[in-house]
Design a protein around this motif. Structure first.
Motif, PDB file in Angstrom:
ATOM      1  N   ALA A 212       0.820  -1.218   0.000  1.00 35.78           N
ATOM      2  CA  ALA A 212       0.000   0.000   0.000  1.00 35.78           C
ATOM      3  C   ALA A 212       0.852   1.265   0.000  1.00 35.78           C
ATOM      4  CB  ALA A 212      -0.939  -0.017   1.200  1.00 35.78           C
ATOM      5  N   GLN A 213       1.918   1.306   0.802  1.00 38.60           N
ATOM      6  CA  GLN A 213       2.727   2.520   0.885  1.00 38.60           C
ATOM      7  C   GLN A 213       3.525   2.801  -0.383  1.00 38.60           C
ATOM      8  OE1 GLN A 213       2.396   0.462   3.634  1.00 38.60           O
ATOM      9  NE2 GLN A 213       2.897   1.556   5.520  1.00 38.60           N
ATOM     10  N   GLU A 214       3.715   1.799  -1.251  1.00 41.96           N
ATOM     11  CA  GLU A 214       4.437   2.030  -2.502  1.00 41.96           C
ATOM     12  C   GLU A 214       3.668   2.955  -3.443  1.00 41.96           C
ATOM     13  OE1 GLU A 214       6.840  -2.243  -2.668  1.00 41.96           O
ATOM     14  OE2 GLU A 214       5.209  -1.845  -4.077  1.00 41.96           O
ATOM     15  N   VAL A 215       2.348   3.033  -3.276  1.00 41.33           N
ATOM     16  CA  VAL A 215       1.519   3.872  -4.151  1.00 41.33           C
ATOM     17  C   VAL A 215       1.733   5.347  -3.835  1.00 41.33           C
ATOM     18  CG1 VAL A 215      -0.831   4.250  -5.008  1.00 41.33           C
ATOM     19  CG2 VAL A 215      -0.140   1.981  -4.227  1.00 41.33           C
ATOM     20  N   ASP A 216       2.269   5.631  -2.652  1.00 36.60           N
ATOM     21  CA  ASP A 216       2.602   6.987  -2.206  1.00 36.60           C
ATOM     22  C   ASP A 216       1.373   7.897  -2.112  1.00 36.60           C
ATOM     23  OD1 ASP A 216       4.544   8.685  -1.161  1.00 36.60           O
ATOM     24  OD2 ASP A 216       4.845   9.707  -3.081  1.00 36.60           O
ATOM     25  N   ARG A 217       0.265   7.320  -1.645  1.00 37.87           N
ATOM     26  CA  ARG A 217      -0.893   8.123  -1.262  1.00 37.87           C
ATOM     27  C   ARG A 217      -1.225   7.827   0.214  1.00 37.87           C
ATOM     28  NH1 ARG A 217      -3.355  10.836  -5.397  1.00 37.87           N
ATOM     29  NH2 ARG A 217      -5.359  10.988  -4.348  1.00 37.87           N
TER      30      ARG A 217
END
Length: 327
Positions: A212-217
């Motif tokens: 989830a954090q790889e999407v950077d939202r």
């Protein structure tokens, strides 16, 4: 006709996004139930409020990317086309005794995105105080001939609002847009402005393979204080450790001779130095041609140490090395 990016800098434009999927949750346990399967705080949503969230797997990867809007008696989930095929069975498998009903309601409404510099002036006739909306909050349309809702979203670089109307109001809304001289733009134009704005699309720019954090939202879509939910442990662990190893980013790629087409860039690798032996440090997932600037705009992933704005990179495609820059 001006480029869609220039159009949005000058006026209001409409995009028909009715192919996006909608899932509706009803029943007294709907908020508590959905809260347990999403990364944001669903239980705090009051009627008129909304939020962005991921639906994670138990390993903290992204099974879906949703926008949730709360009414008096339901939760409306807005997501990318085709997502309901995965999300409905995923949520349904965890329903045991909860009073929750899940329904695929895409065909019951039409959805438009209205965006551009003059959007707030253009939409005042539909709801006189909609410009006070907080992000992802919504209000009912106040118009004698139209019913539906206006939702504020942060998808583009310009002011943007979803307008959702019952399917039998679709033609009335189209006629109203024509009366207001708000042009309807093409799916290709929407793709260009989405990429130019760096708004990633689930299923294209990220998938169940991405944390989830790889999407950077993260600031928009993840709450670290909401309590337990499926996939919380790995997501919280990443937050405690400080970072992920790669991030989704927007890029600008040189195309002075217009020799490369955007479709050729999709799937192309990124490297940090001009060498055929160079290590791959990223890849392109979406691309669109900005004709006014002789460049290709793109979205993709890159290793964290190369993710800062203005970082110079190189796209390798068909034996050519094309200069690129993180936007």
């Amino acid at each position: 006709m001006p480029n869609i990016i220039n159009q949005l800098n000058q006026q209001t434009v409409a995009f028909d996004l009715s192919d996006r999927d909608e899932i509706t949750l009803t029943g007294r346990d709907r908020a508590t139930f959905l809260h347990g399967f999403t990364t944001n705080d669903i239980k705090k949503l009051q009627p008129g409020m909304g939020c962005e969230a991921f639906v994670p797997t138990i390993k903290g990867k992204t099974l879906g990317h949703i926008f949730v809007f709360a009414t008096e008696d339901r939760l409306l989930l807005d997501t990318v086309p085709g997502a309901a095929k995965v999300l409905l069975p995923h949520l349904d498998r965890y329903l045991i005794t909860e009073d929750v009903q899940l329904k695929h309601t895409t065909a019951e409404r039409s959805l438009f995105l209205i965006a551009g510099k003059t959007t707030e002036k253009s939409l005042i006739e539909l709801c006189d105080d909609f410009n006070r909306l907080a992000m992802n909050h919504w209000k009912l349309i106040e118009h004698a001939e139209l019913t539906g809702s206006i939702r504020k979203v942060n998808w583009l670089n310009e002011p943007a609002y979803q307008i959702s109307v019952p399917i039998d109001n679709r033609q009335k809304l189209v006629s109203w847009l024509e009366q207001q001289q708000i042009p309807m733009s093409s799916p290709e134009d929407y793709e260009l402005i989405r990429i130019a704005s760096g708004f990633p699309m689930f299923g294209q720019d990220f998938s169940e393979e991405n944390l989830a954090q790889e999407v950077d939202r993260t600031s928009q879509a993840i709450s670290f204080t909401k309590g337990c939910y499926l996939g919380q442990e790995p997501i919280a662990r990443i937050d405690a450790l400080g970072h992920v190893n790669k991030l989704i980013r927007a890029f600008r790629c040189e195309n002075a001779q217009s020799s490369i087409q955007p479709d050729q860039l999709k799937g192309a690798n990124l490297i940090a130095e001009e060498s055929t032996e160079a290590k791959v440090i990223g890849g392109i997932t979406s691309a669109a041609h900005n004709q006014d600037a002789s460049e290709i705009l793109a979205i993709g992933w890159v290793r964290r140490e190369f993710s800062e704005p203005k970082t110079e990179l190189i796209v390798i495609i068909e034996g050519k090395m094309i200069p690129a820059q993180v936007r």
